[in-house]
Design a protein around this motif. Structure first.
Motif, mmCIF file in Angstrom:
data_model
loop_
_atom_site.group_PDB
_atom_site.id
_atom_site.type_symbol
_atom_site.label_atom_id
_atom_site.label_comp_id
_atom_site.label_asym_id
_atom_site.label_seq_id
_atom_site.Cartn_x
_atom_site.Cartn_y
_atom_site.Cartn_z
ATOM 1 N N ALA A 15 3.450 -0.595 -12.304
ATOM 2 C CA ALA A 15 2.917 -0.443 -10.941
ATOM 3 C C ALA A 15 1.638 -1.263 -10.791
ATOM 4 O O ALA A 15 1.426 -1.930 -9.767
ATOM 5 C CB ALA A 15 2.662 1.026 -10.632
ATOM 6 N N ILE A 16 0.801 -1.240 -11.809
ATOM 7 C CA ILE A 16 -0.439 -2.038 -11.791
ATOM 8 C C ILE A 16 -0.094 -3.531 -11.782
ATOM 9 O O ILE A 16 -0.661 -4.302 -11.007
ATOM 10 C CB ILE A 16 -1.342 -1.674 -12.987
ATOM 11 N N ALA A 17 0.843 -3.931 -12.626
ATOM 12 C CA ALA A 17 1.254 -5.339 -12.682
ATOM 13 C C ALA A 17 1.821 -5.787 -11.344
ATOM 14 O O ALA A 17 1.505 -6.886 -10.857
ATOM 15 C CB ALA A 17 2.286 -5.534 -13.784
ATOM 16 N N ASP A 18 2.635 -4.947 -10.748
ATOM 17 C CA ASP A 18 3.241 -5.282 -9.461
ATOM 18 C C ASP A 18 2.168 -5.448 -8.385
ATOM 19 O O ASP A 18 2.213 -6.379 -7.582
ATOM 20 C CB ASP A 18 4.244 -4.188 -9.082
ATOM 21 N N MET A 19 1.188 -4.568 -8.400
ATOM 22 C CA MET A 19 0.095 -4.624 -7.430
ATOM 23 C C MET A 19 -0.790 -5.853 -7.662
ATOM 24 O O MET A 19 -1.186 -6.534 -6.722
ATOM 25 C CB MET A 19 -0.746 -3.347 -7.524
#
Length: 115
Positions: A15-19
């Motif tokens: 989720a952090i990587a996607d953001m």
């Protein structure tokens, strides 16, 4: 044999990587200096040996050709070759991302990976 390679990642890390638009790796990846991937032949063992009991995981598929010269196939302690990415992963180039639930057997449920 699948033409894809696979990364196991926590839902939170992805989720952090996607953001952020980039995946630099998990704690283990960062400590080792590369992002660990597995082949279709090694993903089941990787899941069982390194992620047993974790119910917060995703399986991420990537076409190795999209990673360029930063991807190297290197031997593990037993000589088995594993794909290692010496760089970051752009979430946009992933082929698919799916949950890795734990089945009744206590092992992660993986999709059919051969094409």
């Amino acid at each position: 044999m699948s033409s894809l390679i696979f990364k196991i990642c926590t839902i939170e890390d992805w989720a952090i990587a996607d953001m952020m638009g980039v995946f630099a790796g998990s704690e283990a990846d960062l400590a080792d200096g590369f992002i660990h991937f597995s082949s279709d032949k090694t993903i089941e063992t990787t899941a069982a040996e390194h992620f047993a009991g974790h119910d917060d995981l995703l399986l991420i598929a990537v076409e190795p050709g999209k990673l360029g010269n930063s991807l190297r196939w290197e031997p593990a302690r037993d000589g088995t070759l594993f794909p290692h990415l010496y760089g970051t992963l752009d979430p946009e180039i992933t082929t698919w991302v799916i949950p890795m639930p734990i089945g009744e057997s206590g092992l992660h449920v993986l999709p059919e990976l051969d094409e």
